[in-house]
Write a protein that holds these residues in place. Structure first.
Motif, short mmCIF file in Angstrom:
data_model
loop_
_atom_site.label_atom_id
_atom_site.label_comp_id
_atom_site.label_asym_id
_atom_site.label_seq_id
_atom_site.Cartn_x
_atom_site.Cartn_y
_atom_site.Cartn_z
N THR A 110 1.11 -7.39 -2.18
CA THR A 110 0.26 -7.08 -1.03
C THR A 110 0.82 -5.91 -0.24
O THR A 110 0.09 -4.97 0.12
CB THR A 110 0.13 -8.31 -0.11
OG1 THR A 110 -0.39 -9.40 -0.85
CG2 THR A 110 -0.79 -8.00 1.07
N VAL A 111 2.13 -5.94 0.02
CA VAL A 111 2.76 -4.86 0.78
C VAL A 111 2.66 -3.54 0.03
O VAL A 111 2.42 -2.49 0.63
CB VAL A 111 4.24 -5.21 1.06
CG1 VAL A 111 4.96 -4.00 1.67
CG2 VAL A 111 4.33 -6.40 2.01
N SER A 112 2.82 -3.57 -1.30
CA SER A 112 2.77 -2.34 -2.09
C SER A 112 1.37 -1.75 -2.16
O SER A 112 1.20 -0.55 -2.34
CB SER A 112 3.29 -2.60 -3.51
OG SER A 112 2.42 -3.46 -4.22
N TYR A 113 0.32 -2.60 -2.03
CA TYR A 113 -1.05 -2.11 -2.07
C TYR A 113 -1.47 -1.42 -0.77
O TYR A 113 -2.33 -0.54 -0.78
CB TYR A 113 -2.04 -3.26 -2.31
CG TYR A 113 -1.93 -3.95 -3.64
CD1 TYR A 113 -1.28 -3.35 -4.72
CD2 TYR A 113 -2.48 -5.22 -3.82
CE1 TYR A 113 -1.17 -4.01 -5.93
CE2 TYR A 113 -2.38 -5.87 -5.04
CZ TYR A 113 -1.72 -5.27 -6.09
OH TYR A 113 -1.63 -5.91 -7.29
N LEU A 114 -0.89 -1.87 0.35
CA LEU A 114 -1.38 -1.43 1.66
C LEU A 114 -1.43 0.09 1.85
O LEU A 114 -2.42 0.60 2.38
CB LEU A 114 -0.54 -2.08 2.78
CG LEU A 114 -0.74 -3.59 2.96
CD1 LEU A 114 0.21 -4.11 4.04
CD2 LEU A 114 -2.18 -3.92 3.30
N PRO A 115 -0.40 0.84 1.45
CA PRO A 115 -0.46 2.30 1.67
C PRO A 115 -1.66 2.97 1.02
O PRO A 115 -2.14 4.00 1.50
CB PRO A 115 0.86 2.80 1.05
CG PRO A 115 1.77 1.63 1.13
CD PRO A 115 0.90 0.43 0.91
N TYR A 116 -2.16 2.41 -0.09
CA TYR A 116 -3.30 3.01 -0.79
C TYR A 116 -4.53 3.04 0.09
O TYR A 116 -5.37 3.94 -0.03
CB TYR A 116 -3.58 2.23 -2.07
CG TYR A 116 -4.68 2.83 -2.91
CD1 TYR A 116 -4.43 3.91 -3.75
CD2 TYR A 116 -5.98 2.33 -2.86
CE1 TYR A 116 -5.43 4.47 -4.52
CE2 TYR A 116 -6.99 2.88 -3.63
CZ TYR A 116 -6.71 3.95 -4.46
OH TYR A 116 -7.73 4.51 -5.21
#
Length: 300
Positions: A110-116
């Motif tokens: 979830t954290v890794s998706y957020l910047p997208y």
């Protein structure tokens, strides 16, 4: 046989008609506008009355002293983004797959998706603030005693490509890893169990089972992404551009934007855009042949 198949699948073809019309109107009809690349087009004269000039605008682009620089910048940032974006996404997906605690795994995903989902304007502002003379990066380096005064990172032309690459990886690593994770999930568990019985450790399983199993997926994505090598980004460069880094920040898309919309040179901008498209198609065909020969997997 073909008519019989069409008759059997008539409902499916009727469903496809609206989307086919939409694709034609959105993607193919506008391609007719490429004829202005061979004209001295003006809005007042339109397509019919604008004079034909042949390859004048293409010759002007290739004879421009500025052209080698913007092609260099475009290819450099595209290749860096493709290499590091692919490598980091593959490594991230493989390592994420090795996390057995589902709560930790879901949290990291979830954290890794957020910047997208953060707009490029916000991302550019964030990086500009972090890398300013008084930003968090300089403050951290000063507090650690690595430097004595703030470094103007955004004013260093030799760092611009690196900054763009880091920003691109940070923004897309989680999203790009989704496809690789899906490919990893499709690997039969029996293969892992057999390797475990044979005494293979975790890293050996990743290297000899996981990576080869997802190599066809990596190859397909590399082929598709190779078509964007001459795109080289647009929003990133436009938002983080400043006169001090112009020689390293100007790419084909920003150049077309300035010559086409700002200067009103529609025919010239269209000619440059056509050059991009033709080279992109050629790159896809070339990379497809190479990957098919090396990996045995291609788009066709």
């Amino acid at each position: 046989m073909l008519w019989k198949r069409l008759k059997e699948q008539k409902q499916l073809h009727f469903v496809m008609i609206p989307m086919a019309i939409w694709a034609i109107v959105i993607y193919y009809v506008p391609m007719m506008g490429n004829i202005i690349a061979f004209q001295d087009y003006t809005i007042s004269k339109g397509f019919l009355d604008s004079p034909w000039v042949g390859l004048k605008h293409f010759e002007s682009f290739f004879s421009n002293n500025f052209t080698p620089m913007i092609i260099r910048n475009t290819l450099a940032m595209s290749i860096l983004g493709l290499i590091f974006g692919t490598v980091t996404a593959v490594i991230f997906a493989i390592l994420l797959n090795e996390i057995y605690n589902k709560y930790v795994k879901n949290f990291i995903q979830t954290v890794s998706y957020l910047p997208y989902f953060i707009s490029m304007a916000v991302a550019a502002t964030l990086f500009t603030q972090l890398l300013s003379r008084t930003g968090a990066v300089n403050e951290g380096l000063i507090s650690l005693g690595i430097i004595e005064e703030g470094i103007p990172f955004m004013e260093q032309s030799n760092l611009f490509w690196i900054i763009i690459t880091i920003q691109g990886v940070w923004k897309t690593i989680g999203w790009n890893a989704i496809i690789y994770l899906a490919a990893i999930v499709g690997i039969p568990q029996e293969t892992y169990e057999a390797s475990y019985v044979d005494g293979a450790g975790r890293f050996r399983r990743m290297w000899h089972i996981t990576l080869p199993a997802i190599s066809p997926t990596i190859a397909i994505l590399l082929i598709l992404n190779s078509g964007y090598l001459l795109q080289g980004g647009f929003e990133q460069q436009l938002l983080m551009f400043n006169p001090l880094v112009m020689d390293y920040a100007e790419v084909i898309n920003t150049y077309v934007y300035k010559r086409g919309l700002h200067a009103g040179e529609y025919s010239y901008a269209t000619a440059v855009g056509m050059f991009q498209s033709v080279v992109s198609i050629a790159l896809i065909i070339f990379v497809n042949k190479i990957t098919k020969r090396i990996v045995g997997q291609g788009l066709w």
